[in-house]
Design an enzyme around this catalytic site. Sequence first.
Site, PDB file in Angstrom:
ATOM      1  N   LYS A   1       5.284 -31.915 -24.151  1.00  0.00           N
ATOM      2  CA  LYS A   1       4.174 -31.128 -24.701  1.00  0.00           C
ATOM      3  C   LYS A   1       3.276 -30.706 -23.544  1.00  0.00           C
ATOM      4  CE  LYS A   1       0.586 -31.147 -28.258  1.00  0.00           C
ATOM      5  NZ  LYS A   1       0.105 -31.822 -29.468  1.00  0.00           N
TER       6      LYS A   1
ATOM      7  N   GLY B   1       4.700 -23.591 -29.316  1.00  0.00           N
ATOM      8  CA  GLY B   1       4.043 -22.732 -28.338  1.00  0.00           C
ATOM      9  C   GLY B   1       3.840 -23.431 -27.010  1.00  0.00           C
ATOM     10  N   ARG B   2       3.856 -24.760 -27.049  1.00  0.00           N
ATOM     11  CA  ARG B   2       3.708 -25.496 -25.783  1.00  0.00           C
ATOM     12  C   ARG B   2       4.523 -26.784 -25.802  1.00  0.00           C
ATOM     13  NH1 ARG B   2      -2.229 -28.194 -25.859  1.00  0.00           N
ATOM     14  NH2 ARG B   2      -2.477 -28.409 -28.096  1.00  0.00           N
TER      15      ARG B   2
ATOM     16  N   ASP C   1       2.547 -26.938 -40.588  1.00  0.00           N
ATOM     17  CA  ASP C   1       3.329 -27.015 -39.350  1.00  0.00           C
ATOM     18  C   ASP C   1       3.088 -28.343 -38.631  1.00  0.00           C
ATOM     19  OD1 ASP C   1       0.751 -25.547 -39.146  1.00  0.00           O
ATOM     20  OD2 ASP C   1       1.065 -25.775 -37.006  1.00  0.00           O
ATOM     21  N   ASN C   2       2.133 -29.128 -39.131  1.00  0.00           N
ATOM     22  CA  ASN C   2       1.874 -30.430 -38.532  1.00  0.00           C
ATOM     23  C   ASN C   2       2.299 -31.564 -39.465  1.00  0.00           C
ATOM     24  OD1 ASN C   2       0.846 -29.200 -36.250  1.00  0.00           O
ATOM     25  ND2 ASN C   2      -1.276 -29.294 -36.952  1.00  0.00           N
TER      26      ASN C   2
ATOM     27  N   ARG D   1       9.413 -29.959 -38.937  1.00  0.00           N
ATOM     28  CA  ARG D   1       8.188 -29.920 -39.742  1.00  0.00           C
ATOM     29  C   ARG D   1       8.449 -29.158 -41.028  1.00  0.00           C
ATOM     30  NH1 ARG D   1       4.560 -29.577 -35.233  1.00  0.00           N
ATOM     31  NH2 ARG D   1       5.773 -30.341 -33.474  1.00  0.00           N
TER      32      ARG D   1
ATOM     33  N   ASP E   1      -1.465 -20.485 -23.442  1.00  0.00           N
ATOM     34  CA  ASP E   1      -0.817 -20.642 -22.137  1.00  0.00           C
ATOM     35  C   ASP E   1       0.327 -21.641 -22.088  1.00  0.00           C
ATOM     36  OD1 ASP E   1      -2.213 -22.946 -22.489  1.00  0.00           O
ATOM     37  OD2 ASP E   1      -3.571 -22.674 -20.784  1.00  0.00           O
TER      38      ASP E   1
HETATM   39  P1  AMP Z   1      -1.588 -27.119 -33.661  1.00  0.00           P
HETATM   40  O1  AMP Z   1      -2.085 -26.897 -35.056  1.00  0.00           O
HETATM   41  O2  AMP Z   1      -2.649 -27.448 -32.672  1.00  0.00           O
HETATM   42  O3  AMP Z   1      -0.508 -28.160 -33.656  1.00  0.00           O
HETATM   43  O4  AMP Z   1      -0.937 -25.749 -33.105  1.00  0.00           O
HETATM   44  C1  AMP Z   1      -0.720 -24.628 -33.887  1.00  0.00           C
HETATM   45  C2  AMP Z   1       0.170 -23.657 -33.167  1.00  0.00           C
HETATM   46  O5  AMP Z   1      -0.428 -23.211 -31.968  1.00  0.00           O
HETATM   47  C3  AMP Z   1       1.536 -24.197 -32.781  1.00  0.00           C
HETATM   48  O6  AMP Z   1       2.453 -23.153 -32.908  1.00  0.00           O
HETATM   49  C4  AMP Z   1       1.343 -24.568 -31.338  1.00  0.00           C
HETATM   50  O7  AMP Z   1       2.552 -24.573 -30.616  1.00  0.00           O
HETATM   51  C5  AMP Z   1       0.430 -23.453 -30.861  1.00  0.00           C
HETATM   52  N1  AMP Z   1      -0.368 -23.835 -29.702  1.00  0.00           N
HETATM   53  C6  AMP Z   1      -1.397 -24.720 -29.662  1.00  0.00           C
HETATM   54  N2  AMP Z   1      -1.895 -24.814 -28.414  1.00  0.00           N
HETATM   55  C7  AMP Z   1      -1.154 -23.990 -27.630  1.00  0.00           C
HETATM   56  C8  AMP Z   1      -1.166 -23.642 -26.234  1.00  0.00           C
HETATM   57  N3  AMP Z   1      -2.054 -24.158 -25.383  1.00  0.00           N
HETATM   58  N4  AMP Z   1      -0.241 -22.760 -25.811  1.00  0.00           N
HETATM   59  C9  AMP Z   1       0.642 -22.219 -26.654  1.00  0.00           C
HETATM   60  N5  AMP Z   1       0.703 -22.490 -27.959  1.00  0.00           N
HETATM   61  C10 AMP Z   1      -0.181 -23.357 -28.452  1.00  0.00           C
HETATM   62 MG    MG Z   2       1.132 -28.326 -34.309  1.00  0.00          MG
END
Ligand code: AMP
Ligand code: MG
Length: 559
Positions: free
Chosen positions: A152, A131-132, A299-300, A229, A164
């Site tokens: 990132k 997502g980012r 996913d992590n 992942r 965003d």
């Molecule tokens: P995370 O567990 O924080 O690694 O993120 C979970 C999901 O949310 C992943 O698909 C990320 O790409 C998405 N994500 C987290 N923060 C953002 C952001 N600011 N904008 C877009 N996607 C995000």
């Molecule tokens: Mg993640």
Amino acid sequence: MRSKKTSVGLPAESTSERAPVWLEPGVGFPLLRFDNTFVRELPGDPDTLRAVRGVRGACFSPILPLPVREPRLVAHAFEVARLLDLSEAVCASDAFTAIFAGNALAPGMEPYAACYGGHQFGTWAGQLGDGRAISLGEVLNAEGQRWELQLKGAGATPYSRTADGRAVLRSSIREFLCSEAMAHLGVPTTRALSLVSTSDRVVRDMFYDGQPRSEPGAIVCRVAPSFLRFGNFEIFAARGEVDVLTRVCDYTLRHHFPELGAPAPETYAAWLTEVCRRTAVLVAHWMRVGFVHGVMNTDNMSILGLTIDYGPFGFLDHFDPGFTPNTTDAAERRYRFSNQPLVAKWNLVKLAESLFPLIGSIPPLEDALAIYTATFEAEQSRHFAAKLGLHSAERSLVDELHELLALVETDMTVFFRRLADVPVELGSEASDDALLAPLADAYYPPQDDRTGLSCLSGPARARTVTWLRRYAASVKAEGTPPVLRKQRMNAVNPKYVLRNCLAQLAIDAAEAGDPGLVVELLEVLRHPYDEQPERERFAAKRPEWARRRAGCSMLSCSS
Ligand code: AMP
Ligand code: MG
């Protein structure tokens, strides 16, 4: 500089949004050898719009970074630059900053966001995706190693959902420093090449309390052989897209596990076994250095067994098995320190379930998972024996130590480091005070004014002394000379870890315009096992002010 189509077919000029500029080959930035297997060999999304959407039948969506205003290079890791054959002069160039801010693209780059799903906090969350994060491509260095470059915080992608696509400076500093700190600790991890700040503000509601604030934005360039992942496989299994699942599995085998042989049910099973083994090795490292990932969603979890996606992570200050730095997980504490080995296995079960269509029977999946457990236990014993300076340690000795550490607030890092100074060689000659003295600094409760010694008293003191005497007997039985024992222990018990309070001090200074502490911390963390007399202050246990401060003892996923 010129403008052109990306070779994955994205018309950079197709929208009114700003697009990064393409650098001329070899002008201002060295020609890197890109070999973008991911976009070349896997099915991509034919749609090239940035709009958020469900992406079917594709492993990625081509997407360009969105340029930022006034990018400034805050820090870079020269060791990572070297992996990419980039000189220090190149790292100091405007082109370097522009590229790793997402404002420019070098010839050969084919930016994309990957499609993946995941189980978040134990529940299937469907499509997530980058997502980012925007991958720029895969560099082959002079030694023939493959390194994927990924920005990132470089802007929204089709996977941004309601967010965003950006990252704030504080979380970027944390990811940048911790990636490198972990690498120098010897923990498998994705690396970080660069940290660029921007003058674009990013709005975050840090504690989800309805009080958003505008924060400085930043971009980290992460580097790893691959960012695949568990979720990159789960998504296709969940959707019943077995053809795409097969393609991404075969791709992974071909490029990242070639030693396992050609695709076949047995090869997929051998691959799962290897992922189980690597994940066990990884989590055992986390447990030995007191690292809490904080968001072990599938996913992590890296398919290569790397620490990936640094969010609300933390190193244990005082040893608390129930500690999680993640406020989002405060109630259930699913991702608490002591639960990490179990959660990793749970995640591997989800991966195994996803691979079932290719493996076709249950016993190989069970065998692979058993390898996880056996490897984790063996690694954990090996690490804790080494932390004690022993070749092998009785399980009850280690278990009793873990209980002791939790009995009175005890700093994990300081305790193990100082244990090397306990005069165990004196045997029964050593007084209780002499045994305890080197450990005094490891305890959080205030010292005894009279003796100047640690707060330990009553049963906690008695149990600790009993344990130290038992430990002394184990050391004596193995016969390792004191100097060698200390040397061995110092090589595995870090003196310097990225405590959240240290990261927070660097963040406070950087937000106020001074990135000096980020650079200094990076330097300290390059040598976590060395004595650095002029940097003792970075080895101290958590100061009192940090106990309840946001960013130190508690963090949210808002980053
Ligand atoms: P995370 O567990 O924080 O690694 O993120 C979970 C999901 O949310 C992943 O698909 C990320 O790409 C998405 N994500 C987290 N923060 C953002 C952001 N600011 N904008 C877009 N996607 C995000
Ligand atoms: Mg993640």
